[in-house]
Design a protein around this motif. Structure first.
Motif, short mmCIF file in Angstrom:
data_model
loop_
_atom_site.label_atom_id
_atom_site.label_comp_id
_atom_site.label_asym_id
_atom_site.label_seq_id
_atom_site.Cartn_x
_atom_site.Cartn_y
_atom_site.Cartn_z
N TRP A 106 -10.34 4.76 -4.73
CA TRP A 106 -9.39 5.76 -5.22
C TRP A 106 -7.97 5.43 -4.75
N VAL A 107 -7.01 5.94 -5.51
CA VAL A 107 -5.61 5.89 -5.10
C VAL A 107 -5.02 7.29 -5.28
N LEU A 108 -4.32 7.76 -4.27
CA LEU A 108 -3.58 9.01 -4.34
C LEU A 108 -2.11 8.70 -4.12
N LEU A 109 -1.26 9.13 -5.06
CA LEU A 109 0.18 8.97 -4.91
C LEU A 109 0.84 10.32 -5.16
N PHE A 110 1.88 10.64 -4.37
CA PHE A 110 2.60 11.89 -4.61
C PHE A 110 4.07 11.70 -4.24
N ASP A 111 4.93 12.35 -5.00
CA ASP A 111 6.37 12.23 -4.82
C ASP A 111 6.84 13.05 -3.62
N ASP A 112 7.87 12.54 -2.97
CA ASP A 112 8.45 13.21 -1.82
C ASP A 112 8.91 14.62 -2.17
N GLU A 113 9.48 14.78 -3.37
CA GLU A 113 10.03 16.08 -3.74
C GLU A 113 8.93 17.14 -3.91
N PHE A 114 7.69 16.71 -4.21
CA PHE A 114 6.60 17.66 -4.42
C PHE A 114 6.19 18.35 -3.13
N ILE A 115 6.42 17.72 -1.99
CA ILE A 115 5.99 18.30 -0.72
C ILE A 115 7.15 18.91 0.05
N GLN A 116 8.32 18.99 -0.60
CA GLN A 116 9.50 19.56 0.04
C GLN A 116 9.21 20.97 0.56
N GLY A 117 9.41 21.19 1.87
CA GLY A 117 9.24 22.51 2.46
C GLY A 117 7.80 22.92 2.70
N SER A 118 6.85 22.04 2.46
CA SER A 118 5.43 22.38 2.59
C SER A 118 4.89 21.99 3.97
N ASP A 119 3.64 22.40 4.23
CA ASP A 119 2.99 21.99 5.48
C ASP A 119 2.83 20.48 5.55
N ILE A 120 2.68 19.83 4.42
CA ILE A 120 2.56 18.38 4.39
C ILE A 120 3.81 17.74 4.98
N GLU A 121 4.97 18.18 4.51
CA GLU A 121 6.24 17.63 5.00
C GLU A 121 6.37 17.86 6.51
N ARG A 122 5.99 19.03 6.96
CA ARG A 122 6.13 19.35 8.38
C ARG A 122 5.21 18.50 9.26
N LYS A 123 4.11 18.01 8.70
CA LYS A 123 3.14 17.26 9.49
C LYS A 123 3.28 15.74 9.32
N LEU A 124 4.20 15.29 8.47
CA LEU A 124 4.29 13.86 8.18
C LEU A 124 4.48 13.01 9.43
N GLY A 125 5.26 13.53 10.39
CA GLY A 125 5.52 12.76 11.60
C GLY A 125 4.28 12.47 12.41
N SER A 126 3.23 13.27 12.22
CA SER A 126 2.00 13.08 12.99
C SER A 126 1.02 12.16 12.30
N TYR A 127 1.31 11.76 11.06
CA TYR A 127 0.40 10.89 10.31
C TYR A 127 0.79 9.43 10.56
N GLN A 128 0.30 8.87 11.64
CA GLN A 128 0.68 7.53 12.04
C GLN A 128 0.19 6.45 11.08
N PHE A 129 -0.81 6.76 10.27
CA PHE A 129 -1.35 5.75 9.35
C PHE A 129 -0.37 5.40 8.24
N PHE A 130 0.71 6.17 8.08
CA PHE A 130 1.74 5.84 7.10
C PHE A 130 2.71 4.78 7.60
N SER A 131 2.63 4.40 8.86
CA SER A 131 3.64 3.53 9.47
C SER A 131 3.26 2.07 9.36
N TYR A 132 4.28 1.22 9.25
CA TYR A 132 4.07 -0.23 9.31
C TYR A 132 3.50 -0.66 10.67
N HIS A 133 3.62 0.22 11.68
CA HIS A 133 3.04 -0.12 12.98
C HIS A 133 1.54 -0.37 12.84
N SER A 134 0.89 0.40 11.96
CA SER A 134 -0.56 0.31 11.82
C SER A 134 -0.91 -0.76 10.80
N ASN A 135 -0.73 -2.02 11.19
CA ASN A 135 -0.87 -3.09 10.20
C ASN A 135 -2.26 -3.70 10.20
#
Length: 317
Positions: A106-135
């Motif tokens: 599966w692939v899930l894609l979502f635009d930045d503007e769709f999560i504006q002001g949501s709980d998703i946006e507030r928690k993005l900093g804790s999702y380390q798997f989005f980072s290039y660090h996790s290569n």
């Protein structure tokens, strides 16, 4: 580095491979139903989660190559697939060499503007798997794969059949949040016994730009510059430019502009005035911001607002 596909909006990838489009800001693709597809090296300007049985050998991720071997030796033999994630501005995929291949997952894609002001946006900093660090790949167990498969299927069902129903977008956001929370649990399970060693230059470049605004430097120094970023990374501007152009196919100046543009979109969609947005980004004059935004997007800030309203109206009509 030559980019094959620019995924500027969530549905750009679906359109490229012939998958169904369900929502203006969210795309869920089931590779098993798409058939054989070509490889593409992608510049991804939205959020993306790829859950696959296996990734192609030599998959690019940032400057380096994504490693599908698990970090923890005890995981050997128990994996039932791999997961990688991208945030806006990242590079990933494999250059189109003319071959086609059937993938599973599966692939899930979502635009930045769709999560504006949501709980998703507030928690993005804790999702380390989005980072290039996790290569290295996040290897998932059969049980974890079943959880994500069910959630992806349920989210796609909501997108496909409930678009006119009350609370549709809120339910979609809740599904995305649940998927990301599970990914975070799986990430912690795999990497809890390891220590990150180093980081690639793209990840640190992104962090320099994020810190520039979070520390309020734009208020006294204006817009972030290539010279500032290079200095923070202990590189000469020339060497820094060579690294970024080789990795992204664009200059550090272009990357900074794209970063500022994404930040501008968030501020605009949050309801701030154009004058306020210009000030929050570090522009001396609002007209300078308007000129930059139009050069980057093809729209003035006002036209961008109108286009988003029209898109949302067409979706609900």
């Amino acid at each position: 580095m030559t980019i094959d596909l620019y995924i500027n909006e969530a549905n750009d990838y679906a359109r490229d491979i012939g998958a169904p489009v369900y929502h203006p800001h969210v795309s869920v693709i089931h590779y098993d139903e798409v058939g054989e597809i070509r490889h593409t090296l992608n510049r991804i300007n939205c959020y993306a989660v790829f859950l696959q049985q296996e990734f192609p050998e030599g998959l690019a991720y940032g400057i380096g190559t994504y490693h599908e071997r698990p970090r923890v030796s005890a995981m050997a033999g128990m994996g039932d697939g791999s997961l990688i994630a991208f945030s806006p501005g990242q590079i990933g995929g494999k250059h189109d060499d003319g071959t086609r291949r059937q993938y599973h997952g599966w692939v899930l894609l979502f635009d930045d503007e769709f999560i504006q002001g949501s709980d998703i946006e507030r928690k993005l900093g804790s999702y380390q798997f989005f980072s290039y660090h996790s290569n290295e790949a996040l290897i998932i167990t059969p049980e974890e794969k079943d959880i994500l498969n069910r959630l992806m299927a349920d989210l796609r069902q909501e997108l496909a059949t409930q678009s006119q129903s009350y609370g549709h977008d809120d339910i979609v956001r809740n599904y995305i949040l649940l998927i990301l929370d599970y990914c975070n649990r799986f990430h912690f399970r795999q990497f809890k016994e390891t220590t990150a060693v180093g980081s690639d230059i793209l990840s640190r470049f992104q962090q320099v730009l994020t810190d520039y605004y979070s520390h309020g430097m734009h208020k006294t120094k204006g817009l972030p510059t290539v010279k500032h970023c290079a200095s923070e990374l202990c590189l000469s501007p020339g060497h820094f430019g060579d690294i970024i152009r080789n990795a992204l196919g664009e200059s550090p100046k272009d990357y900074i502009r794209n970063f500022i543009t994404l930040r501008a979109k968030n501020l605009i969609l949050s309801g701030k005035t154009i004058d306020h947005v210009a000030e929050e980004l570090g522009f001396e004059y609002p007209q300078h911001f308007t000129r930059m935004f139009k050069n980057a997007t093809g729209f003035t800030p006002r036209q961008f607002i109108d286009s988003q309203r029209k898109k949302n109206k067409n979706t609900t009509s």
